[in-house]
Design a protein around this motif. Structure first.
Motif, PDB file in Angstrom:
ATOM      1  N   MET A  98      -0.628  -0.658   7.152  1.00 33.87           N
ATOM      2  CA  MET A  98       0.544   0.078   6.554  1.00 33.87           C
ATOM      3  C   MET A  98       0.954   1.672   7.062  1.00 33.87           C
ATOM      4  O   MET A  98       0.272   2.656   6.672  1.00 33.87           O
ATOM      5  CB  MET A  98       0.020   0.465   4.848  1.00 33.87           C
ATOM      6  N   ALA A 100       3.785   2.870   7.417  1.00 38.34           N
ATOM      7  CA  ALA A 100       4.865   3.772   6.985  1.00 38.34           C
ATOM      8  C   ALA A 100       4.560   4.783   6.027  1.00 38.34           C
ATOM      9  O   ALA A 100       3.576   4.588   5.236  1.00 38.34           O
ATOM     10  CB  ALA A 100       5.885   2.571   6.047  1.00 38.34           C
ATOM     11  N   VAL A 102       5.300   6.114   2.536  1.00 35.35           N
ATOM     12  CA  VAL A 102       5.900   5.575   1.431  1.00 35.35           C
ATOM     13  C   VAL A 102       6.039   6.701   0.597  1.00 35.35           C
ATOM     14  O   VAL A 102       5.057   7.280   0.243  1.00 35.35           O
ATOM     15  CB  VAL A 102       5.080   4.432   0.934  1.00 35.35           C
ATOM     16  N   ASP A 104       5.801   8.727  -2.693  1.00 41.02           N
ATOM     17  CA  ASP A 104       5.116   8.670  -3.868  1.00 41.02           C
ATOM     18  C   ASP A 104       5.895   8.718  -5.057  1.00 41.02           C
ATOM     19  O   ASP A 104       5.554   8.068  -6.052  1.00 41.02           O
ATOM     20  CB  ASP A 104       4.014   9.719  -4.017  1.00 41.02           C
ATOM     21  N   PRO A 133       5.283   2.448  -6.798  1.00 38.76           N
ATOM     22  CA  PRO A 133       4.087   1.618  -6.646  1.00 38.76           C
ATOM     23  C   PRO A 133       3.245   2.264  -5.439  1.00 38.76           C
ATOM     24  O   PRO A 133       3.937   2.486  -4.531  1.00 38.76           O
ATOM     25  CB  PRO A 133       4.489   0.225  -6.497  1.00 38.76           C
ATOM     26  N   ASP A 134       1.787   1.970  -5.364  1.00 43.31           N
ATOM     27  CA  ASP A 134       1.201   2.131  -4.138  1.00 43.31           C
ATOM     28  C   ASP A 134       1.146   0.738  -3.540  1.00 43.31           C
ATOM     29  O   ASP A 134       0.203  -0.122  -3.999  1.00 43.31           O
ATOM     30  CB  ASP A 134      -0.333   3.058  -4.405  1.00 43.31           C
ATOM     31  N   ILE A 135       1.699   0.545  -2.702  1.00 40.10           N
ATOM     32  CA  ILE A 135       1.901  -0.853  -1.769  1.00 40.10           C
ATOM     33  C   ILE A 135       0.406  -1.215  -1.257  1.00 40.10           C
ATOM     34  O   ILE A 135       0.185  -2.316  -1.367  1.00 40.10           O
ATOM     35  CB  ILE A 135       2.951  -0.725  -0.863  1.00 40.10           C
ATOM     36  N   LEU A 136      -0.397  -0.081  -0.532  1.00 41.23           N
ATOM     37  CA  LEU A 136      -1.270  -0.434  -0.019  1.00 41.23           C
ATOM     38  C   LEU A 136      -2.345  -1.056  -1.211  1.00 41.23           C
ATOM     39  O   LEU A 136      -3.176  -1.887  -0.841  1.00 41.23           O
ATOM     40  CB  LEU A 136      -1.933   0.795   0.591  1.00 41.23           C
ATOM     41  N   GLY A 154      -4.930   1.415   6.272  1.00 42.26           N
ATOM     42  CA  GLY A 154      -4.105   2.343   5.588  1.00 42.26           C
ATOM     43  C   GLY A 154      -3.986   3.331   6.566  1.00 42.26           C
ATOM     44  O   GLY A 154      -4.773   3.490   7.551  1.00 42.26           O
ATOM     45  N   PHE A 155      -2.976   4.386   6.591  1.00 42.58           N
ATOM     46  CA  PHE A 155      -2.802   5.605   7.107  1.00 42.58           C
ATOM     47  C   PHE A 155      -2.899   6.605   6.236  1.00 42.58           C
ATOM     48  O   PHE A 155      -2.489   6.453   5.235  1.00 42.58           O
ATOM     49  CB  PHE A 155      -1.541   5.812   8.109  1.00 42.58           C
ATOM     50  N   LYS A 173     -10.688   8.760   0.340  1.00 45.01           N
ATOM     51  CA  LYS A 173      -9.365   7.868   0.469  1.00 45.01           C
ATOM     52  C   LYS A 173      -9.691   6.374   0.923  1.00 45.01           C
ATOM     53  O   LYS A 173      -9.283   5.514   0.236  1.00 45.01           O
ATOM     54  CB  LYS A 173      -8.344   8.487   1.310  1.00 45.01           C
ATOM     55  N   LYS A 177      -8.828   3.749  -1.932  1.00 45.62           N
ATOM     56  CA  LYS A 177      -7.729   2.679  -1.680  1.00 45.62           C
ATOM     57  C   LYS A 177      -8.460   1.457  -1.556  1.00 45.62           C
ATOM     58  O   LYS A 177      -7.573   0.232  -1.640  1.00 45.62           O
ATOM     59  CB  LYS A 177      -6.951   3.030  -0.454  1.00 45.62           C
TER      60      LYS A 177
HETATM   61  O1  C5P Z   1      -2.245   8.246  -0.741  1.00 45.39           O
HETATM   62  P1  C5P Z   1      -1.675   8.206   0.653  1.00 45.39           P
HETATM   63  O2  C5P Z   1      -0.067   8.374   0.472  1.00 45.39           O
HETATM   64  O3  C5P Z   1      -2.215   9.318   1.419  1.00 45.39           O
HETATM   65  O4  C5P Z   1      -1.795   6.949   1.256  1.00 45.39           O
HETATM   66  C1  C5P Z   1      -1.235   6.740   2.332  1.00 45.39           C
HETATM   67  C2  C5P Z   1      -1.374   5.157   2.908  1.00 45.39           C
HETATM   68  O5  C5P Z   1      -1.029   4.458   1.614  1.00 45.39           O
HETATM   69  C3  C5P Z   1      -0.264   4.789   3.830  1.00 45.39           C
HETATM   70  O6  C5P Z   1      -1.030   3.837   4.390  1.00 45.39           O
HETATM   71  C4  C5P Z   1       0.994   4.375   3.274  1.00 45.39           C
HETATM   72  O7  C5P Z   1       1.432   3.366   3.750  1.00 45.39           O
HETATM   73  C5  C5P Z   1       0.272   3.738   1.866  1.00 45.39           C
HETATM   74  N1  C5P Z   1       0.973   4.065   0.726  1.00 45.39           N
HETATM   75  C6  C5P Z   1       1.640   2.941   0.319  1.00 45.39           C
HETATM   76  N2  C5P Z   1       2.354   3.233  -1.170  1.00 45.39           N
HETATM   77  C7  C5P Z   1       2.557   4.558  -1.418  1.00 45.39           C
HETATM   78  C8  C5P Z   1       2.123   5.431  -0.897  1.00 45.39           C
HETATM   79  C9  C5P Z   1       1.285   5.233   0.303  1.00 45.39           C
HETATM   80  O8  C5P Z   1       1.458   1.799   0.442  1.00 45.39           O
HETATM   81  N3  C5P Z   1       3.350   4.471  -2.748  1.00 45.39           N
END
Ligand code: C5P
Length: 237
Positions: A98, A100, A102, A104, A133-136, A154-155, A173, A177
């Motif tokens: 992941m 990208a 994304v 928040d 949504p938090d895709i990760l 994750g990044f 983190k 995560k």
């Molecule tokens: O929590 P944070 O945004 O710092 O986490 C970053 C990581 O979570 C990245 O790998 C990003 O692709 C992923 N992410 C996600 N969905 C979100 C926010 C971040 O998958 N809504």
């Protein structure tokens, strides 16, 4: 089929920054260029993997067609979430990366017509945001019930603070995560956003043990190192 340590493996990579529309002409965006995600896809292809690249908005040219590469576009966080879940379902990848950025939050309401200013007044609209949504995290949760990628990466971009260093924040983190590897970029320098160079720590977790690898160099160097760590991870055996 490719040759290399990831030959016969499938890797899904997300790249770029999502754009969250407000009305037909405006969006909320972020400063991700997509360079790191494209470098990750390149490194995975070079390591012999089949790669699905899910692209949000890029500031650079998308890659040309080539064997073992599938490109799909998903511009908003919700579209990217659907694209990631569909890829996990349909392609059963060995790894999900992941990269990208994304958003928040997204505007709670999309206006079908352009939001106009009143020329006779100086008021301004208040835009309400809702959580994306938090895709990760969803990918990690899905793995717990439905199985899924052996490795989820994750990044994160951290500046660090007086209270906690970048590595410490990264470790927290990584745990929260629930992913297996986390690439923590140090932002606040000229590196990272838009740059070809980067300074990062790759944290990898196996059970209770976490290893840290510092990489300062090109985004391609970071991507190559990440592929080495993915290919040699016990979960990939
Ligand atoms: O929590 P944070 O945004 O710092 O986490 C970053 C990581 O979570 C990245 O790998 C990003 O692709 C992923 N992410 C996600 N969905 C979100 C926010 C971040 O998958 N809504």
């Amino acid at each position: 089929a490719g040759a290399g340590p990831l030959a016969g493996r499938r890797v899904v990579v997300t790249a770029g920054g999502t754009r969250e529309p407000l009305d037909p002409v405006r969006f909320l965006g972020n400063r991700s260029s997509g360079k790191q995600g494209l470098a990750v896809a390149r490194a995975a292809l070079d390591a012999g993997a089949e790669v699905t690249l899910l692209l949000a908005h890029l500031e650079v040219q998308p890659p040309a067609e080539e064997p073992r590469l599938t490109v799909r576009h998903a511009g908003t966080a919700l579209q990217l979430r659907d694209a990631v879940l569909a890829a996990l379902e349909e392609e059963s990848p060995d790894a999900l990366v992941m990269t990208a950025a994304v958003a928040d939050f997204r505007p709670g309401e999309y206006r079908e017509s352009k939001i106009k200013k009143d020329p006779d007044a100086d008021d301004a609209p208040v835009i309400e945001l809702v959580r994306n949504p938090d895709i990760l995290r969803q990918a990690v949760e899905r793995r717990a019930s439905a199985g899924g990628p052996a490795l989820i990466v994750g990044f994160a971009a951290e500046t660090g603070s007086a209270e906690a260093g970048v590595a410490e924040l990264g470790l927290a983190k990584l745990r929260s995560k629930g992913c297996d590897l986390l690439v923590v970029n140090q932002v606040g320098t000229d590196l990272v956003f838009g740059s070809d160079r980067t300074a990062a720590t790759i944290l990898s977790r196996r059970g209770d043990r976490t290893d840290a690898d510092d990489v300062v160099g090109g985004k391609d160097d970071l991507a190559r190192r990440l592929m080495e760590l993915i290919a040699s991870h016990p979960a990939m055996r």
